[in-house]
Design a protein around this motif. Sequence first.
Motif, short mmCIF file in Angstrom:
data_model
loop_
_atom_site.label_atom_id
_atom_site.label_comp_id
_atom_site.label_asym_id
_atom_site.label_seq_id
_atom_site.Cartn_x
_atom_site.Cartn_y
_atom_site.Cartn_z
N THR A 279 0.86 -1.19 0.00
CA THR A 279 0.00 0.00 0.00
C THR A 279 0.89 1.23 0.00
O THR A 279 1.75 1.39 0.87
N ASN A 280 0.66 2.10 -0.97
CA ASN A 280 1.48 3.31 -1.06
C ASN A 280 0.96 4.37 -0.11
O ASN A 280 -0.23 4.67 -0.06
N LEU A 281 1.88 4.96 0.67
CA LEU A 281 1.53 6.01 1.62
C LEU A 281 1.84 7.40 1.06
O LEU A 281 1.08 8.34 1.30
N GLN A 282 2.94 7.49 0.35
CA GLN A 282 3.31 8.75 -0.28
C GLN A 282 4.34 8.46 -1.37
O GLN A 282 4.98 7.42 -1.37
N PRO A 283 4.49 9.39 -2.32
CA PRO A 283 5.41 9.14 -3.43
C PRO A 283 6.85 9.02 -2.94
O PRO A 283 7.25 9.66 -1.97
N VAL A 284 7.59 8.19 -3.62
CA VAL A 284 9.02 8.05 -3.31
C VAL A 284 9.79 9.18 -4.01
O VAL A 284 9.33 9.76 -4.99
N THR A 285 10.93 9.48 -3.48
CA THR A 285 11.85 10.42 -4.12
C THR A 285 13.07 9.62 -4.56
O THR A 285 13.79 9.07 -3.72
N LEU A 286 13.28 9.55 -5.86
CA LEU A 286 14.37 8.74 -6.39
C LEU A 286 15.63 9.58 -6.55
O LEU A 286 15.66 10.77 -6.20
N ASN A 287 16.66 8.99 -7.09
CA ASN A 287 17.96 9.64 -7.13
C ASN A 287 17.96 10.92 -7.96
O ASN A 287 18.77 11.82 -7.70
N ASP A 288 17.08 11.01 -8.93
CA ASP A 288 17.04 12.23 -9.75
C ASP A 288 16.22 13.33 -9.11
O ASP A 288 16.03 14.40 -9.70
N GLY A 289 15.71 13.08 -7.88
CA GLY A 289 14.95 14.10 -7.17
C GLY A 289 13.47 14.12 -7.51
O GLY A 289 12.73 14.95 -6.98
N THR A 290 13.03 13.22 -8.40
CA THR A 290 11.62 13.18 -8.78
C THR A 290 11.01 11.86 -8.33
O THR A 290 11.71 10.97 -7.83
N SER A 291 9.70 11.76 -8.54
CA SER A 291 9.00 10.52 -8.22
C SER A 291 8.74 9.69 -9.46
O SER A 291 8.01 8.69 -9.41
N ASN A 292 9.32 10.10 -10.58
CA ASN A 292 9.14 9.38 -11.83
C ASN A 292 10.05 8.15 -11.85
O ASN A 292 11.27 8.28 -11.79
N VAL A 293 9.42 6.99 -11.92
CA VAL A 293 10.20 5.74 -11.92
C VAL A 293 10.80 5.56 -13.30
O VAL A 293 10.08 5.41 -14.29
N PRO A 294 12.13 5.59 -13.43
CA PRO A 294 12.75 5.46 -14.75
C PRO A 294 12.68 4.03 -15.26
O PRO A 294 12.43 3.09 -14.48
N PRO A 295 12.92 3.82 -16.55
CA PRO A 295 12.92 2.46 -17.09
C PRO A 295 13.98 1.60 -16.40
O PRO A 295 15.02 2.11 -15.98
N TYR A 296 13.67 0.32 -16.28
CA TYR A 296 14.61 -0.56 -15.61
C TYR A 296 15.69 -1.09 -16.55
O TYR A 296 16.61 -1.79 -16.13
N LEU A 297 15.56 -0.77 -17.83
CA LEU A 297 16.53 -1.23 -18.81
C LEU A 297 17.31 -0.05 -19.38
O LEU A 297 16.79 1.06 -19.48
#
Length: 848
Positions: free
Chosen positions: A460-478
């Motif tokens: 269950t998501n509680l709040q957006p994650v902050t990734l290494n680029d500073g955004t919550s946009n999940v980049p491609p895994y490839l």
Amino acid sequence: VASTASGGNVPICHIVNFMPFSLVDENGHRTVYNEDSTLESGVAVMLAAQHLNAGDGRVVPEVAGLSDRCPIRFTVEWMDTDFIEKTAVNSAIDLTNRRLPEREPCAITGALRSAVSIPSSLITGLRGYPQVSGVSTSASLDDKNLYPLFGRTVPSDAGTAVAAVLYMRNVLGIRYIAMVHTSDAYGTAYARGMNDAIAEHAPDMTIFSFILRFGANKEEVKNTVTLLKQTECKYFFGVLFDDDADAVLTEAVKQGIAGDGRHNWLFSDAVGSVDGRRGIQRDSALARAYQGTLATMAAGSSDELADAMREIGDSAEDLDYLKSVLPRYQDDPNLDAAPIHTHIVDDSSFMELQGLWAGFLYDSAIAAGLSACAAARTDVEGGSGVFLDGAEHFKAMATNVTFSGATGSVIFDPASGTREATSATFEVVNFVEDTVFDDGSGTARFNAVQTDLFQNGEWTNLQPVTLNDGTSNVPPYLPDLTVNPNYFPTALRAVALTLCGVIIILSLGFSTWTHINRTTRVCRASQPLFLHIICAGVFVLGLSIIPLSIDRGVASDRGSDIACMAFPWLICIGVSATFSAIYSKTHRINLVFNARQFRRVSVKPKDVVVPMFVLLSLNVIVLAVWTALSPLRTKTEVLAVDLFDRAVQTYDYCYSDGMLPYVICLGALNFAALFLAFYESYQAKGVPLEYSESKYIFRAMACMMLVCFIGIPIMVIAYENPSAFVFVFTGIIFVTASCTLLLIFVLKIRTNKTNESLSTASSTHGSSAGSSQSTGVRILSHQKNKNKLAEENRRLKEYVKASLRNLDVADNGMEDEEAAPAGIRRTPPTLAISVMGEKTYLDESSHD
């Protein structure tokens, strides 16, 4: 047993907490270790003992009123494991060898690392002391044959790995990830749990696993990170403790797979808290690498426990007591000075951050206390007081004790004493740098933000994650995909089209020459109609190079499909037209020159064009059926794939499922035309060259056979190299076309030119013989012309004599089959040869 103020005795359950509070380097130098907030976790064990003694149910409701129900009281002792197995083993031996008046333990909590818990619990279990860990998660600790009295308030790696795998696959959408894990029992067991979880819950997921020795040196870290980089993954999972994690991320930044906004790192629960006490400098490479990292773990402390621990931090009396029980070391040169951990307790932020393990260690002490109360007996025969057996103590915990702890509902698996994974709540902690924090030292501090919870098999998501680029946009895994389609290079296409242009120019040029010289003796003898057809066939054959040089690099899919089917049309029509014309032309000459009766032979084009028409028609029919029922299409074949099973090198070729029967039919038809042309050329070997070019046709065929003998095997070998395939095929077509045209027409052009010279010489000689002796001598004195005229006169004289003899035999009613001189046919003195509708008369009066 401890004495009370009233003079009574109170049974004591002494809980010994195995935790790493310091580190000892290779030189024996000891330094403080508190990067996992281990000191705060130790305080949580003390707090649990206080709550058990006071019956305080603020954190665990089942503890409320326990002091009235349980005769036992609890004390706590800290024992430093130095983070290594040897120290823990020695401590376990010393501890279990204690005898009164030393305080003997009734239970042990800890240790932190599974690699430390494994040998220590082996000793404590064999000597009858239960050990309850709140941190060690190795699945190997479930083996009751080796660790009979080991339990834990944290799920094993198998349960934690399931939650981690489902988060990566279902929430982040990752299918490929590279994992690096420590070589100790914890890392090995966690890696095994990850592989098992992937096989069961995410079979479409692939994990690349690498081992790093616990406490690895820089060279080992560098080599491992290089292997991680070679996977080209965008996501990495680390089963690493703090120091190893710092070393790996530092090297990962250098190699460009961390801290760049394009790569993201996740960790297991071993990474601990990334707070100011890690000494990570703000704006450093390591700070950039940790920004946006994620950790999956069992959910930690409740708010009630956090509040209770902050109360200790605010109490001067409690802090003074903590200072009095801080570990002291015999190898410390300042043994009489303040303990080395004093500065941590004096820090104003002490107890503000309880760390990740405080709740689980608190629950481990609660589990040991509740089970001790449940297993204590006062009815032992022949004795008095309270008796506690280690095996009964552990059994009570594993089978009878359940409670609502600081980390949620705690339920043990009766068979293993490990907490049921379904009873735990897992969380994802997102480490985000606190941009406001500034203690003046330049260190960075990261907030542990809870972003997701795992309960009942679902995240269950509680709040957006902050990734290494500073955004919550999940980049491609490839990684970005670069495909080499092996399209034809421009230079190859230019060469192919140039050769095609040469064939077209030669075809049109020789056809134009044939039309211009159609009334000359050479062209009339060589049958202009068939010469035009040969030029047209070679022209179409040359055009086949155009679709052969077309691919998706210059045409659409539809255009490429059209080119695929156009190629067999052009090459088959061109080949069949060319060789059927050669066959028909040579066959017509053979009919005339092989006539055995002394009669006029007239063979018209329509008499021999039928085989050519039939062959062309059969080719067209087969090609039309092929095009209608199973046309060629452009098909892409994969030559190479990357680590993620993606095509990185391909090539296109023309293919249809039912192409083989059509290829066989067309091959048979056109090889038949080639064979017939060979046969007729052989039959015409005695015919004068101005009527038939069999010798040169043979030469052309020999060139073609030689080229095919070399080129076709190369084409087979280079089939998966489109450029080489097209180059060789273009070469075969060019040699076939050019040999056919040049060896037929160059001879005719030379012969025609010679005849024109002879005709001019004869005319000049005849007109000037009576008036200008010098002129005639000048022409005839040319040695080459004189020799040719002399040879022709000799042959004509022999021909006339043979004809006269044959005529005499015919008058007597006999047919003489005596062979005429070479090159002379048995014909009447005046022979009319009908060629292309024209008549050429040869008699004595026509030659000098």
